[in-house]
Design an enzyme around this catalytic site. Sequence first.
Site, PDB file in Angstrom:
ATOM      1  N   HIS A 138       0.829  -1.199   0.000  1.00 12.13           N
ATOM      2  CA  HIS A 138       0.000   0.000   0.000  1.00 12.13           C
ATOM      3  C   HIS A 138       0.872   1.261   0.000  1.00 12.13           C
ATOM      4  O   HIS A 138       0.637   2.204  -0.738  1.00 12.13           O
ATOM      5  CB  HIS A 138      -0.862  -0.047   1.253  1.00 12.13           C
ATOM      6  CG  HIS A 138      -1.909   0.976   1.258  1.00 12.13           C
ATOM      7  ND1 HIS A 138      -3.097   0.809   0.604  1.00 12.13           N
ATOM      8  CD2 HIS A 138      -1.922   2.210   1.776  1.00 12.13           C
ATOM      9  CE1 HIS A 138      -3.804   1.899   0.738  1.00 12.13           C
ATOM     10  NE2 HIS A 138      -3.115   2.768   1.445  1.00 12.13           N
ATOM     11  N   CYS A 153      -0.541  -3.087 -16.357  1.00 12.73           N
ATOM     12  CA  CYS A 153      -0.978  -2.026 -15.438  1.00 12.73           C
ATOM     13  C   CYS A 153      -0.494  -2.282 -14.022  1.00 12.73           C
ATOM     14  O   CYS A 153      -0.852  -1.561 -13.103  1.00 12.73           O
ATOM     15  CB  CYS A 153      -2.496  -1.867 -15.472  1.00 12.73           C
ATOM     16  SG  CYS A 153      -3.371  -3.349 -14.953  1.00 12.73           S
TER      17      CYS A 153
HETATM   18  C1  PEP Z   1      -1.949  -6.114 -10.304  1.00 10.76           C
HETATM   19  O1  PEP Z   1      -2.271  -7.087  -9.633  1.00 10.76           O
HETATM   20  O2  PEP Z   1      -0.831  -5.990 -10.870  1.00 10.76           O
HETATM   21  C2  PEP Z   1      -2.860  -4.975 -10.468  1.00 10.76           C
HETATM   22  C3  PEP Z   1      -2.612  -4.002 -11.311  1.00 10.76           C
HETATM   23  O3  PEP Z   1      -3.950  -4.933  -9.685  1.00 10.76           O
HETATM   24  P1  PEP Z   1      -3.913  -4.619  -8.092  1.00 10.76           P
HETATM   25  O4  PEP Z   1      -2.536  -4.144  -7.728  1.00 10.76           O
HETATM   26  O5  PEP Z   1      -4.962  -3.593  -7.888  1.00 10.76           O
HETATM   27  O6  PEP Z   1      -4.262  -5.946  -7.515  1.00 10.76           O
END
Ligand code: PEP
Length: 558
Positions: free
Chosen positions: A185, A483
């Site tokens: 986080h 992403c």
């Molecule tokens: C991931 O898992 O890389 C992602 C982009 O989603 P999150 O970090 O929100 O789980």
Amino acid sequence: MSTHRAGLGVSPGVVAGPVARLAAPPRPPADEKPGDDPVAELARVDAALDQVARTLQERAQATSGDAADVLTATALMARDPSLHSSIQGLLEQGRPTVASLDSAIESVCDVLAGLGGYMAERAGDLRDVRNRALAVLLGLPMPGIPHPGHPFVLVGHDLSPADTATLDPAEVLAIVTEEGGPTSHTAILAKGLGVPAVVRCPSSRDLEDGTLVVVDGSTGSVIADPAPDLVTQALEQADARRRLTATGAGPGRTADGTAVALLVNIATIDDAHRAAALDCEGVGLFRTEGMYLGRHSAPTLEEQEAGYREVLTAFAGRKVVVRTLDAGADKPLAFVEHGDEENPALGVRGLRVSWRHPELLQTQLQALGRAAASTASDVWVMAPMVATPSEAADFVASARAAGLSVAGAMIEVPAAALRADRVLAEVDFVSIGTNDLAQYTFAADRMQGELAALLDPWQPALLDLIAAVGAAGERAHVPVGVCGEAAGDPLLACVLVGLGVRSLSMAPGLIATVRLVLAAHSLEECRAMAAAARDAVDGVTAREAVRALAGEAVRALI
Ligand code: PEP
Ligand code: MG
């Protein structure tokens, strides 16, 4: 004399500034004895609560809007006569002072939580009052984000989502924590705010308040009491980086002109407004659960539609990739029931929640479909935690039924990457979530900072899976993006492009450097970098091998 600590750099940038520590919430001492005089003890507790209320009121006056209203309401709770009476009752029964305050407040919190909705959210505020009053009574530092009255480097064990919600980037120069990992986080928040951060920095809590430190969020180095020339050098280097990255603009491209869309990750409407003002091609990941953290009831269709419309309007004319709710595991939402799960990361999370609560997904898609129909942005929708081609197909059918014409899947479960050809046959696009894909590939909990080396997005096994998806995308002419946090690492961005990725979505503050480094390498060079990384034995050597292939100007920058 200066001392050096080596942690993990998770949000780039170099700063120098004084330390202010984040104090942990105090607990009533287990061996506390009752005071001799309940009347005098009650006066002590009242004085502590009054001090807390005054501080909250001062902070309310220094701010405005919702934040000021919440602070004023919290100050009133600290002075609530019924709280005073229940503490008095406990003290008269012979209970120790700090324990009486603690349990009286906890009882009120239970009542608030039972009421649900807005009242339940106030329980967190009241616990903050309790923590502050306990700190006054026990003579301990105030818990939560400190307010020393000047910009500072925030140092703590780890940051909770509640701590970070109140963090002001104008005040916080950098963040240094003992715990956390590259996808924690703290790391995600720091990158979002553009604040340099170092996590897993050993014994950083030993740093005294006011100690001058130089923090390098790229290398992970934290130097306390640095020599003056080191401070000057660090600041000059930071300045040079800023100047260099300010030179590029416009859409992302490799040196030979291959288009690589540079997009931002957002989680709230405020994020959307901030990011919309930046030089980016749109949103590559809208983490919609970020809008509902702390809510105890599901948002209505109308509420959601209004929220999505605001985000889409902010990005009118640009692409916005909306991810449907990814509740569970590291992103618990109070209104989504998960039951008791031994392993929440392997449980009913992400798209799987719609097996139990189909109405949640349907309402969200409907709200987004309505918002999309009335705005001019290019809306793409994708589901988190897709594991099989049939899950992808079902999701796409639901999205189309809600009027959403571009629907895709996140690839963050190894099963989906291994059978990428078949998943891609069902969707309009995919976006690789490297944070979860690393977690599931290495069987390493992304919340456990101790496992950071396994979660390193440079790990060749992770790159192999990304390569499989990239190749499937090229065969099927289906766009493949990334992403996860990997997209914002400028050198790794080149590797990802070499593996077939054509859009990168990251924290807004990282785009300028990624744009610059991509523009310095051709697609052929990116492919050579990808091959070198996959040839390496581990994440560290993969990065070294790729760095050696990068241009000299780039090596000076990162
Ligand atoms: C991931 O898992 O890389 C992602 C982009 O989603 P999150 O970090 O929100 O789980
Ligand atoms: Mg994920």
